[in-house]
Design an enzyme around this catalytic site. Structure first.
Site, PDB file in Angstrom:
ATOM      1  N   HIS A 180     -10.998   2.897   4.649  1.00 18.84           N
ATOM      2  CA  HIS A 180      -9.922   4.229   4.191  1.00 18.84           C
ATOM      3  C   HIS A 180     -10.523   5.091   3.366  1.00 18.84           C
ATOM      4  CE1 HIS A 180      -8.641   1.542   0.435  1.00 18.84           C
ATOM      5  NE2 HIS A 180      -8.729   3.008  -0.189  1.00 18.84           N
ATOM      6  N   ASP A 210     -11.189  -3.349   6.749  1.00 26.58           N
ATOM      7  CA  ASP A 210     -11.213  -1.938   5.592  1.00 26.58           C
ATOM      8  C   ASP A 210     -12.399  -2.073   5.126  1.00 26.58           C
ATOM      9  OD1 ASP A 210     -10.233   0.148   4.265  1.00 26.58           O
ATOM     10  OD2 ASP A 210      -9.473  -1.022   2.823  1.00 26.58           O
ATOM     11  N   SER A 288     -11.300   2.591  -5.116  1.00 19.99           N
ATOM     12  CA  SER A 288     -11.487   1.866  -4.006  1.00 19.99           C
ATOM     13  C   SER A 288     -12.825   2.062  -3.309  1.00 19.99           C
ATOM     14  CB  SER A 288     -10.752   2.714  -2.667  1.00 19.99           C
ATOM     15  OG  SER A 288      -9.406   2.066  -2.783  1.00 19.99           O
TER      16      SER A 288
END
Length: 436
Positions: A180, A210, A288
């Site tokens: 993402h 992911d 992230s």
């Protein structure tokens, strides 16, 4: 970029279906302030103040020579007796003083120097060792409109978001991050700890887990991380998160915490494929793709999501590195990742209906692809899958997580309910890849 999920997210984008969490009342500590503190001092309040006073002096009585001699004799005897007791006591009760020795020797007026144990508090060393392997990742895309030119490159692309990553192979320039973080990117750049900003090539990405792997061509002076074993994690163990919260202005920020829980599940695409690590180390937008590191300096997780509901804090989530590694290796070797599959579509709305009608919980088969593994095993639309081998299945996320523990071609037992009756069939797992 970060996977943040809150109440608003339930009806947006990923269609999260989160359980209701009862609201709790915060504990409030009330500090009483002394009314006598009118000086504006910043000292402690709530304590009574006492005025000093002097007692009236009185004449000291004079001792006779005879009485003085008796007093001196008593004092001398007391001193000798005390010294004898101190000398003999350790021999009579050898364990009595040993437990109090530290307290006796440290109760001095001088400050005591405390030497930190590097094996227990190695955060500074972790930052020095792992920090250079952490990178910033920028995702550039076409501007949404012609007036949006902020942070745009010469090619007209705009920085759509930023995240983090870490170097997994210094010689070949491979970098791991979240899917993402780079999703939809037309250009990707990586910022290194030495100040360089380099273009990166997308080696492969997999939305189902992911995960994504990037590569940079300039491998001069790169540092790679050391990978740990996330299958042996213990709740309460100390961890360190390193990443770029908010972008490169806060590059390689270090936060500390503990493993709050393991095997957590989130209803977010990609993250739902794993039993996640929960940590109270601060995870913020931009973290992230960055590493979660244990106190041996080894990467045990990939920071991927945080719980952003109002009133909650200290709830970050990481993909266990041992679970992620097979997909990472596939992306490096083939550019795509393959996963085992039954080729069924699951409708989780069934579970709400099942609760109201006292029906078994499970993964409701909305469709079984013709010729697929489930179809060949005899599973049909309307069946409710309740077990894979001996593991209970209650929804689609459970089904995916369990299937991903196997390999393409493995044979498994599938228990399902049809018309109120439980059946067991054997199925050979098929293959689905990142591009499907």
């Amino acid at each position: 970029m970060d996977n943040e999920f809150n109440d608003e997210n339930k009806s947006q984008n990923k269609g999260l279906n989160e359980p209701h969490i009862p609201q709790e009342i915060d504990a409030v500590i009330v500090e009483s302030k002394s009314n006598s503190d009118s000086s504006g001092s910043s000292g402690f309040s709530g304590y009574s103040s006492y005025s000093s006073f002097s007692a009236p002096s009185s004449p000291k009585p004079k001792l006779s020579k005879k009485l003085a001699g008796v007093v001196a004799l008593c004092l001398t005897s007391a001193m000798i007796g005390g010294l004898t007791t101190v000398t003999l006591l350790p021999r009579i009760y050898p364990n009595l003083l040993s437990s109090n020795q530290t307290a006796l020797t440290t109760s001095s007026l001088s400050p005591i120097s405390t030497v930190s144990n590097s094996s227990q508090f190695p955060v500074t060393q972790i930052a020095k060792t792992v920090g250079p392997a952490v990178v910033g990742v920028s995702n550039f895309q076409s501007p949404q409109n012609r007036f949006s030119r902020q942070n745009s490159s010469s090619s007209g692309l705009q920085e759509a978001g930023t995240g983090s990553g870490f170097i997994i192979d210094a010689q070949k320039g491979y970098i791991v991050t979240n899917n993402h973080v780079i999703d939809g990117a037309q250009k990707i750049t990586v910022s290194l700890s030495d100040g360089r900003t380099l273009d990166a090539k997308l080696v492969g990405a997999d939305a189902r887990t992911d995960l994504a792997v990037l590569q940079i061509s300039d491998t001069k002076n790169l540092t790679a991380v050391t990978l740990g074993d996330s299958t042996k994690l213990e709740v309460g163990a100390s961890v360190v998160a390193i990443g770029n919260p908010g972008g490169n202005d806060f590059a390689r920020s270090v936060t500390t915490g503990v493993i709050s829980a393991t095997n957590r599940t989130l209803d977010i695409q990609g993250e739902s494929s794993f039993g996640l690590i929960q940590t109270d180390a601060a995870i913020n937008p931009g973290n992230s793709g960055g590493p979660l590191v244990d106190y041996q300096g080894k990467v045990i997780g990939i920071n991927s999501a945080k719980y952003a509901q109002s009133g909650f804090e200290g709830m970050g989530f990481s993909i266990p590195i041992s679970d992620a590694l097979p997909t990472i290796q596939q992306l490096i070797q083939k550019g795509v990742a393959t996963h085992p599959a039954l080729y069924v579509s699951i409708n989780d709305q069934y579970n709400t209906y099942a609760q109201s009608n006292n029906l078994p919980q499970g993964a409701y088969v909305a469709e079984a692809t013709s010729g697929g593994p489930a179809d060949k095993a005899g599973i049909k639309q309307g069946d409710v899958i309740t077990k894979i081998n001996d593991t209970t299945i209650q929804n689609s996320s459970d089904l995916v997580r369990e299937l991903y523990k196997y390999k393409v071609g493995d044979k498994i037992s599938v228990t399902f309910v049809r018309s109120g009756k439980s059946q067991v069939v054997q199925a050979t797992l098929g293959e689905i890849n990142s591009n499907q």
